[in-house]
Design a protein around this motif. Structure first.
Motif, PDB file in Angstrom:
ATOM      1  N   PHE A  22       0.827  -1.217   0.000  1.00  0.00           N
ATOM      2  CA  PHE A  22       0.000   0.000   0.000  1.00  0.00           C
ATOM      3  C   PHE A  22       0.859   1.265   0.000  1.00  0.00           C
ATOM      4  O   PHE A  22       0.437   2.301  -0.497  1.00  0.00           O
ATOM      5  N   CYS A  23       2.079   1.169   0.549  1.00  0.00           N
ATOM      6  CA  CYS A  23       3.003   2.307   0.450  1.00  0.00           C
ATOM      7  C   CYS A  23       3.371   2.561  -1.007  1.00  0.00           C
ATOM      8  O   CYS A  23       3.430   3.708  -1.450  1.00  0.00           O
ATOM      9  N   LEU A  24       3.608   1.461  -1.748  1.00  0.00           N
ATOM     10  CA  LEU A  24       3.916   1.607  -3.174  1.00  0.00           C
ATOM     11  C   LEU A  24       2.758   2.275  -3.901  1.00  0.00           C
ATOM     12  O   LEU A  24       2.941   3.222  -4.673  1.00  0.00           O
ATOM     13  N   PHE A 161       3.178  -5.303   6.111  1.00  0.00           N
ATOM     14  CA  PHE A 161       2.677  -3.956   5.847  1.00  0.00           C
ATOM     15  C   PHE A 161       3.343  -2.959   6.794  1.00  0.00           C
ATOM     16  O   PHE A 161       3.846  -3.347   7.852  1.00  0.00           O
ATOM     17  N   CYS A 162       3.305  -1.694   6.419  1.00  0.00           N
ATOM     18  CA  CYS A 162       3.781  -0.674   7.360  1.00  0.00           C
ATOM     19  C   CYS A 162       2.711  -0.523   8.449  1.00  0.00           C
ATOM     20  O   CYS A 162       1.582  -0.980   8.286  1.00  0.00           O
ATOM     21  N   ARG A 163       3.082   0.130   9.531  1.00  0.00           N
ATOM     22  CA  ARG A 163       2.121   0.265  10.646  1.00  0.00           C
ATOM     23  C   ARG A 163       0.906   1.069  10.240  1.00  0.00           C
ATOM     24  O   ARG A 163      -0.211   0.788  10.645  1.00  0.00           O
ATOM     25  N   PHE A 164       1.123   2.101   9.425  1.00  0.00           N
ATOM     26  CA  PHE A 164       0.016   2.981   9.026  1.00  0.00           C
ATOM     27  C   PHE A 164      -1.031   2.201   8.231  1.00  0.00           C
ATOM     28  O   PHE A 164      -2.222   2.238   8.535  1.00  0.00           O
ATOM     29  N   HIS A 165      -0.571   1.465   7.215  1.00  0.00           N
ATOM     30  CA  HIS A 165      -1.528   0.748   6.375  1.00  0.00           C
ATOM     31  C   HIS A 165      -2.061  -0.512   7.050  1.00  0.00           C
ATOM     32  O   HIS A 165      -3.156  -0.970   6.722  1.00  0.00           O
ATOM     33  N   LEU A 166      -1.284  -1.063   8.008  1.00  0.00           N
ATOM     34  CA  LEU A 166      -1.824  -2.179   8.788  1.00  0.00           C
ATOM     35  C   LEU A 166      -3.047  -1.686   9.582  1.00  0.00           C
ATOM     36  O   LEU A 166      -4.086  -2.354   9.623  1.00  0.00           O
ATOM     37  N   THR A 235       6.564   4.491   9.382  1.00  0.00           N
ATOM     38  CA  THR A 235       5.816   5.714   9.044  1.00  0.00           C
ATOM     39  C   THR A 235       4.827   5.556   7.888  1.00  0.00           C
ATOM     40  O   THR A 235       3.937   6.386   7.726  1.00  0.00           O
ATOM     41  N   GLY A 236       5.026   4.519   7.058  1.00  0.00           N
ATOM     42  CA  GLY A 236       4.155   4.397   5.879  1.00  0.00           C
ATOM     43  C   GLY A 236       4.559   5.349   4.769  1.00  0.00           C
ATOM     44  O   GLY A 236       3.740   5.688   3.909  1.00  0.00           O
ATOM     45  N   LYS A 237       5.819   5.773   4.785  1.00  0.00           N
ATOM     46  CA  LYS A 237       6.323   6.651   3.705  1.00  0.00           C
ATOM     47  C   LYS A 237       7.536   5.991   3.067  1.00  0.00           C
ATOM     48  O   LYS A 237       8.419   5.520   3.779  1.00  0.00           O
TER      49      LYS A 237
HETATM   50 ZN   LIG Z   1       2.278   1.170   3.939  1.00  0.00          ZN
END
Ligand SMILES: [Zn+2]
Ligand SMILES: [Zn+2]
Length: 242
Positions: A22-24, A161-166, A235-237
């Protein structure tokens, strides 16, 4: 909530090698919207009205500027937005000045601060990215639910996943997956997160040990970009080396 399915980009992102698909997808969407708001479509009247009222946030305004493209149109839309933003700001300040007495002043200042912070954070690019990523989250969970073309296998073979998108996934799963299916999905996702959390911690540990002169000649392994991947995971970035 029902969204349009976006299976092709979601499959592509899940097949790509990354710390969070989702970061991509979010990164690509951000690029598309930056291009869009630097293009000529921003000059059409309906769009101008929206830009005037909402503007861009503290991350995206600098990004629009530093792309160095189409400064004329960015100047024009910024001028009219500035006029509108100034009117709002003055209204807030005048309301404070006109506030009678000392009682309740602290609360009133807090309310004004909240309003101004809200105005600064409101962003046409952020809101469009949010809608787009919601469609991707929705699609990924539908694909997992149906297990089309062994999507569950692809999910489990990823790096999590990153924490944000999780967090976004958890919220979307609560709305979308049947209650009886949630434990199964949660188990698959927790296994994936545990395994990949450990993997990234180990990669980052070796990254830090490479600074020791005794390790200078030893191979990096997969740790060379571990720091930027770890920050991305938190960070999800997606971080890019300049
Ligand atoms: Zn992400
Ligand atoms: Zn923004």
């Amino acid at each position: 909530m029902k969204y349009k399915l976006e299976t092709i980009p979601v499959w592509d992102a899940f097949r790509a090698d990354s710390e969070c698909p989702f970061c991509l997808l979010e990164d690509e969407a951000e690029k598309r919207y930056i291009d869009f708001f630097l293009g000529n479509s921003v000059m059409v009247p309906e769009m101008r009205v929206e830009v005037n009222a909402t503007g861009f946030c503290r991350s995206h305004y600098p990004m629009l500027f530093s792309s160095r493209r189409n400064r004329h149109s960015l100047g024009l839309v910024t001028h009219t937005h500035l006029q509108q933003a100034d009117k709002k700001k003055e209204k807030v300040l005048m309301r404070l000045l006109g506030f009678p007495g000392k009682r309740g002043m602290k609360k009133e200042l807090g309310r004004a601060a909240q309003q101004l912070h809200g105005d600064v954070e409101s962003c046409m690019i952020c809101s469009r990215i949010e809608e787009t990523v919601a469609r991707y989250l929705y699609t990924a969970l539908i694909l997992w639910k149906k297990d089309e073309e062994n999507f569950r296998g692809t999910w489990a073979a990823g790096r999590g996943f990153c924490r944000f998108h999780l967090a976004s996934l958890l919220a979307m799963a609560g709305e979308l997956l049947p209650a009886a299916m949630v434990p199964l999905w949660l188990q698959a996702t927790t296994d994936l997160e545990k395994e990949n959390g450990k993997r990234l911690e180990d990669e980052l540990l070796w990254y830090t040990r490479k600074f020791d002169f005794q390790n200078e000649t030893k191979p990096w392994g997969s740790s060379k970009d571990a720091l930027q991947r770890a920050i991305g995971k938190l960070t999800g970035k997606i971080l890019k080396e300049e």
